[in-house]
Design a protein around this motif. Structure first.
Motif, mmCIF file in Angstrom:
data_model
loop_
_atom_site.group_PDB
_atom_site.id
_atom_site.type_symbol
_atom_site.label_atom_id
_atom_site.label_comp_id
_atom_site.label_asym_id
_atom_site.label_seq_id
_atom_site.Cartn_x
_atom_site.Cartn_y
_atom_site.Cartn_z
ATOM 1 N N GLY A 86 0.921 -1.165 -0.109
ATOM 2 C CA GLY A 86 -0.236 0.175 -0.258
ATOM 3 C C GLY A 86 1.083 1.209 -0.326
ATOM 4 O O GLY A 86 0.395 2.429 -0.968
ATOM 5 N N LEU A 102 -5.878 3.889 -6.619
ATOM 6 C CA LEU A 102 -4.855 4.441 -5.821
ATOM 7 C C LEU A 102 -6.109 4.311 -4.640
ATOM 8 O O LEU A 102 -6.367 3.683 -3.356
ATOM 9 C CB LEU A 102 -4.252 5.457 -5.297
ATOM 10 C CG LEU A 102 -3.748 5.724 -3.310
ATOM 11 C CD1 LEU A 102 -2.887 4.219 -3.231
ATOM 12 C CD2 LEU A 102 -2.464 6.867 -3.411
ATOM 13 N N ALA A 151 -6.884 1.820 -1.462
ATOM 14 C CA ALA A 151 -7.178 2.032 -0.138
ATOM 15 C C ALA A 151 -8.490 1.670 0.765
ATOM 16 O O ALA A 151 -8.155 1.492 1.779
ATOM 17 C CB ALA A 151 -7.466 3.821 0.202
ATOM 18 N N THR A 195 1.189 6.183 -6.914
ATOM 19 C CA THR A 195 0.346 7.613 -7.294
ATOM 20 C C THR A 195 1.031 8.875 -7.188
ATOM 21 O O THR A 195 1.465 9.906 -7.922
ATOM 22 C CB THR A 195 -0.353 7.534 -6.177
ATOM 23 O OG1 THR A 195 -0.861 6.634 -6.546
ATOM 24 C CG2 THR A 195 -1.594 8.523 -7.496
ATOM 25 N N ALA A 241 2.283 1.993 -3.461
ATOM 26 C CA ALA A 241 1.528 2.700 -4.466
ATOM 27 C C ALA A 241 1.554 3.836 -4.127
ATOM 28 O O ALA A 241 0.799 4.595 -4.657
ATOM 29 C CB ALA A 241 0.030 1.849 -3.835
ATOM 30 N N VAL A 242 1.424 4.432 -2.597
ATOM 31 C CA VAL A 242 1.052 6.108 -2.474
ATOM 32 C C VAL A 242 2.235 6.787 -3.086
ATOM 33 O O VAL A 242 2.280 7.193 -3.946
ATOM 34 C CB VAL A 242 1.282 6.441 -1.542
ATOM 35 C CG1 VAL A 242 1.432 7.673 -0.570
ATOM 36 C CG2 VAL A 242 -0.137 5.734 -0.071
ATOM 37 N N PHE A 272 -5.025 7.382 -8.780
ATOM 38 C CA PHE A 272 -5.279 7.707 -7.898
ATOM 39 C C PHE A 272 -6.822 7.690 -8.319
ATOM 40 O O PHE A 272 -7.304 6.466 -7.385
ATOM 41 C CB PHE A 272 -5.515 9.436 -7.229
ATOM 42 C CG PHE A 272 -6.044 9.794 -6.317
ATOM 43 C CD1 PHE A 272 -5.785 9.047 -5.367
ATOM 44 C CD2 PHE A 272 -7.226 10.005 -6.153
ATOM 45 C CE1 PHE A 272 -6.240 9.350 -3.683
ATOM 46 C CE2 PHE A 272 -8.509 9.881 -4.966
ATOM 47 C CZ PHE A 272 -7.471 9.691 -3.890
#
Length: 168
Positions: A65, A92, A96, A72, A68-69, A82
């Motif tokens: 995770g 994202l 989330a 992005t 992935a942030v 996003f």
């Protein structure tokens, strides 16, 4: 809702899932904030979170995770990274919600709940296999109408999804 969407079978599921997760978060926050046992519930959830977050699988998922942030933030098209696309979601924001759902499920359900879920899953899997065998043998009238299939998909009507379900 399904009749008015461009991708009715996938986008509507995305909207329902996101709404479900957000409603559960709001209800849990309301329980903690406005009920007399809110502090006790919060402490219980906090203790479980600290204990569970040390598991290697959860650590790996949280690292994923976090990556992935970062992806992005440095993406060429941040808007698409996003939000994802209309057909499948996948950005994202969607990830989330999946991570939040994982955290909620792990915090709320205990071992007895998981065992109950697994027992139900075994029964449902047996019923799905029975239906697939009836499809395979071309039986069209059981207690209800069946659609015979060369590659049975059971109730899922998709052989690939059915095979994946049986793996689990």
């Amino acid at each position: 809702l399904r009749g008015s969407l461009v991708y009715p079978y996938t986008f509507s599921k995305i909207i329902y899932f996101r709404s479900f997760v957000e409603i559960i978060v709001i209800l849990l926050a309301g329980r903690i904030a406005f009920f007399s046992d809110g502090a006790e519930v919060f402490m219980r959830l906090k203790e479980r979170f600290v204990r569970i977050v040390r598991a290697p699988v959860i650590i790996a998922i949280l690292v994923f995770g976090f990556s992935a942030v970062i992806s992005t933030i440095f993406a060429v098209d941040r808007y698409h990274a996003f939000w994802g696309n209309v057909e499948r979601g996948g950005g994202l924001f969607d990830l989330a919600h999946y991570l939040l759902f994982l955290v909620l499920v792990v915090l709320v359900f205990e071992k007895k709940d998981w065992l109950f879920f697994m027992n139900i899953s075994v029964v449902v899997g047996f019923l799905m296999m029975l239906y697939a065998w009836l499809q395979w043998f071309g039986i069209e009238k059981f207690p209800f109408s069946l659609l015979p299939a060369g590659r049975p998909g059971s109730f899922l009507d998709n052989p690939a999804f059915f095979a994946t379900y049986l793996l689990f």
